[in-house]
Design a protein around this motif. Structure first.
Motif, PDB file in Angstrom:
ATOM      1  N   ARG A 237      -8.028  46.604   5.518  1.00 43.52           N
ATOM      2  CA  ARG A 237      -7.263  47.793   5.888  1.00 43.52           C
ATOM      3  C   ARG A 237      -6.282  47.441   7.000  1.00 43.52           C
ATOM      4  O   ARG A 237      -6.522  46.521   7.786  1.00 43.52           O
ATOM      5  CB  ARG A 237      -8.177  48.917   6.357  1.00 43.52           C
ATOM      6  CG  ARG A 237      -9.119  49.450   5.291  1.00 43.52           C
ATOM      7  CD  ARG A 237      -8.406  50.123   4.147  1.00 43.52           C
ATOM      8  NE  ARG A 237      -9.342  50.769   3.237  1.00 43.52           N
ATOM      9  CZ  ARG A 237      -9.003  51.292   2.059  1.00 43.52           C
ATOM     10  NH1 ARG A 237      -7.745  51.236   1.653  1.00 43.52           N
ATOM     11  NH2 ARG A 237      -9.901  51.864   1.291  1.00 43.52           N
TER      12      ARG A 237
ATOM     13  N   GLU B  47     -13.647  47.515   4.946  1.00 40.38           N
ATOM     14  CA  GLU B  47     -12.891  48.517   5.688  1.00 40.38           C
ATOM     15  C   GLU B  47     -12.278  47.972   6.978  1.00 40.38           C
ATOM     16  O   GLU B  47     -11.470  48.649   7.609  1.00 40.38           O
ATOM     17  CB  GLU B  47     -13.774  49.720   6.002  1.00 40.38           C
ATOM     18  CG  GLU B  47     -14.195  50.509   4.781  1.00 40.38           C
ATOM     19  CD  GLU B  47     -12.997  51.075   4.023  1.00 40.38           C
ATOM     20  OE1 GLU B  47     -12.005  51.475   4.676  1.00 40.38           O
ATOM     21  OE2 GLU B  47     -13.048  51.109   2.778  1.00 40.38           O
TER      22      GLU B  47
ATOM     23  N   ASN C 121      -2.219  50.693   0.085  1.00 42.09           N
ATOM     24  CA  ASN C 121      -3.088  50.926   1.243  1.00 42.09           C
ATOM     25  C   ASN C 121      -4.259  49.953   1.338  1.00 42.09           C
ATOM     26  O   ASN C 121      -5.213  50.191   2.077  1.00 42.09           O
ATOM     27  CB  ASN C 121      -3.604  52.368   1.228  1.00 42.09           C
ATOM     28  CG  ASN C 121      -4.318  52.712  -0.068  1.00 42.09           C
ATOM     29  OD1 ASN C 121      -4.633  51.834  -0.868  1.00 42.09           O
ATOM     30  ND2 ASN C 121      -4.562  53.988  -0.274  1.00 42.09           N
TER      31      ASN C 121
ATOM     32  N   GLU D 183      -5.257  53.345   7.498  1.00 44.30           N
ATOM     33  CA  GLU D 183      -6.438  53.185   6.656  1.00 44.30           C
ATOM     34  C   GLU D 183      -6.491  54.178   5.507  1.00 44.30           C
ATOM     35  O   GLU D 183      -7.124  53.925   4.488  1.00 44.30           O
ATOM     36  CB  GLU D 183      -7.705  53.332   7.512  1.00 44.30           C
ATOM     37  CG  GLU D 183      -7.909  52.232   8.539  1.00 44.30           C
ATOM     38  CD  GLU D 183      -7.195  52.497   9.851  1.00 44.30           C
ATOM     39  OE1 GLU D 183      -7.439  51.742  10.815  1.00 44.30           O
ATOM     40  OE2 GLU D 183      -6.402  53.466   9.921  1.00 44.30           O
ATOM     41  N   ASN D 184      -5.829  55.330   5.657  1.00 38.39           N
ATOM     42  CA  ASN D 184      -5.788  56.322   4.585  1.00 38.39           C
ATOM     43  C   ASN D 184      -4.469  57.084   4.663  1.00 38.39           C
ATOM     44  O   ASN D 184      -3.633  56.807   5.531  1.00 38.39           O
ATOM     45  CB  ASN D 184      -6.988  57.281   4.675  1.00 38.39           C
ATOM     46  CG  ASN D 184      -7.107  57.925   6.048  1.00 38.39           C
ATOM     47  OD1 ASN D 184      -6.119  58.387   6.629  1.00 38.39           O
ATOM     48  ND2 ASN D 184      -8.331  57.966   6.588  1.00 38.39           N
TER      49      ASN D 184
END
Length: 442
Positions: free
Chosen positions: A191, A187, A160, A196-197
């Motif tokens: 990313r 970020e 990630n 992003e998560n």
């Protein structure tokens, strides 16, 4: 006040080739990585007093494993697809996932969602060391699933972080080893948009391939089974809590391994009912594999694995415990989870320290099939029916696995009217289909 007495020493990075032979290793006939100079010994991490050198050397070994794994995944008919769709993996920030070449023609699909710190296709580096590469990666999982006519989709929650220098998405461990000892993650720059998560990755991938799985536009939907681990399961639960209506006619079952989701993450009544009747959680626990464990966290029946590391659960329990339960769901979807009545008050008294209850009420009925259960009469509290308050009003669905929506509605109506459903032998539980006979006949 502090002052620096000695300036920080800036050492030059030491590079290691991503080549097993040059690193001094080989793959033996048991599919294990072993030292050329000491064929009985595996990878030795601590070869230098400087930790940074050990870290970079391990990353070179991990890259060797990734290359071997990529070749084997292709041989199993899985191809990398990059997200966002249309991305050029050589120039664009993107995340790869794996999809079987026969996905569109398959009737059953196994969707695998792993944890947040592993490379794509890897379960456990510890298990790669021994028993072997196929065992510690998803190769063994994929091969046994294909024998049961599953097509596969493998999401990628671990890689990630996007590195422009490396030119691909990597795990944080690889990012740290390949860049600098204390890397800062930008970020924006590091990313992948929409990934992003964990939650966003699951939403993006499932949203993109939904039509291929659930049908629509004249296409026939598929039977979908989820095998999830850790934060990957949390991401799935969060997604399904909002979108379950679009998927519920196709989802057959869910396995959650050491999941991080809890009851608080589930507000959808349909999803709660699905978790109760068609999902199972497997956790780190010392009891024999497949032993029922009283645990209210996951809104589904929970079972032990006889493992001490969460990462080793799926490699060791998939073929003997989890896959047979998926087959049981296919054969008997309404009875795949037995109705189990749990006296939570007694459990909490016995369970003084966190982490489990070794004197489980339910135990395997047949050593060859840990998904079958037997309850001995002396395991049940003879005075259970005489208690003044045998149930917690707020946790009925956590205590009784309700088979269908009609039973759930009856239970909810009783709670709303402040009526406790009685005892294991009373009319209240009989009305919901839960009686002592159910416990002894599973």
């Amino acid at each position: 006040m502090f002052r620096r007495i000695k300036p920080i020493e800036h050492r030059e990075e030491v590079d290691f080739p991503a080549d097993l032979k040059k690193l001094g290793y080989f793959i033996n006939s048991q599919d294990q990585i072993r030292q050329i100079s000491k064929p009985s010994e595996g990878f030795d991490y601590h070869v230098h007093k400087i930790e940074r050198i050990n870290e970079r050397r391990r990353e070179a070994m991990d890259e060797c494993i990734r290359r071997v794994l990529d070749t084997r995944l292709k041989e199993e008919g899985l191809t990398k697809h990059y997200f966002p769709p249309g991305s050029d993996p050589t120039t664009d920030p993107c995340v790869p996932i794996l999809i079987s070449d026969d996905l569109d023609d398959a009737e059953k699909v196994l969707v695998i969602i792993g944890n947040t710190y592993d490379d794509l296709g890897v379960w456990s580096v510890r298990e790669i060391e021994g028993p072997g590469i196929n065992h510690g990666t998803m190769i063994s999982t994929i091969r046994t699933a294909k024998k049961e006519n599953f097509s596969l989709v493998v999401l990628n929650c671990g890689q990630n972080v996007y590195s422009p220098e490396i030119g691909r998405a990597v795990t944080y461990r690889s990012w740290k080893a390949a860049t600098k000892p204390s890397p800062h993650i930008d970020e924006v720059r590091n990313r992948v948009p929409g990934h992003e998560n964990v939650q966003k990755h699951v939403e993006s991938v499932l949203g993109e391939i939904k039509e291929r799985l659930v049908g629509g536009g004249g296409k026939k939907g598929k039977k979908i089974y989820f095998l999830t681990y850790g934060w990957g399961c949390w991401g799935l639960v969060k997604y399904m809590n909002k979108n379950f209506a679009e998927w519920k006619s196709n989802i057959e079952a869910l396995i959650a391994v050491e999941s991080t989701h809890t009851a608080a993450d589930v507000t959808s009544s349909d999803l709660r009912h699905f978790l109760t009747t068609r999902a199972r959680a497997y956790i780190v626990h010392s009891d024999p594999p497949g032993t029922f464990i009283p645990d209210k966290r996951f809104i589904c029946q929970t079972f032990s694995t006889a493992q001490i590391y969460s990462e080793t659960i799926i490699p060791n329990a998939w073929e003997k415990v989890m896959l047979p339960w998926f087959k049981r769901v296919e054969e008997d979807p309404e009875g795949c989870n037995p109705v189990i009545l749990v006296d939570w008050e007694s459990v909490e008294k016995l369970n003084e320290e966190w982490g489990g209850h070794n004197n489980s009420v339910a135990r395997p009925n047949d050593a060859g099939d840990p998904n079958k259960w037997a309850f001995e009469e002396n395991d049940l509290d003879e005075n259970f029916g005489e208690r003044e308050h045998p149930f917690d009003q707020n946790g009925l669905e956590d205590m009784v696995d309700l088979r269908d929506a009609e039973q759930a509605a009856k239970a909810n109506k009783a709670l709303q009217e402040n009526e406790r459903p009685g005892t294991a032998g009373s009319d209240g539980l009989k009305e919901m289909g839960v009686v002592r006979g159910d416990l002894t006949a599973l």
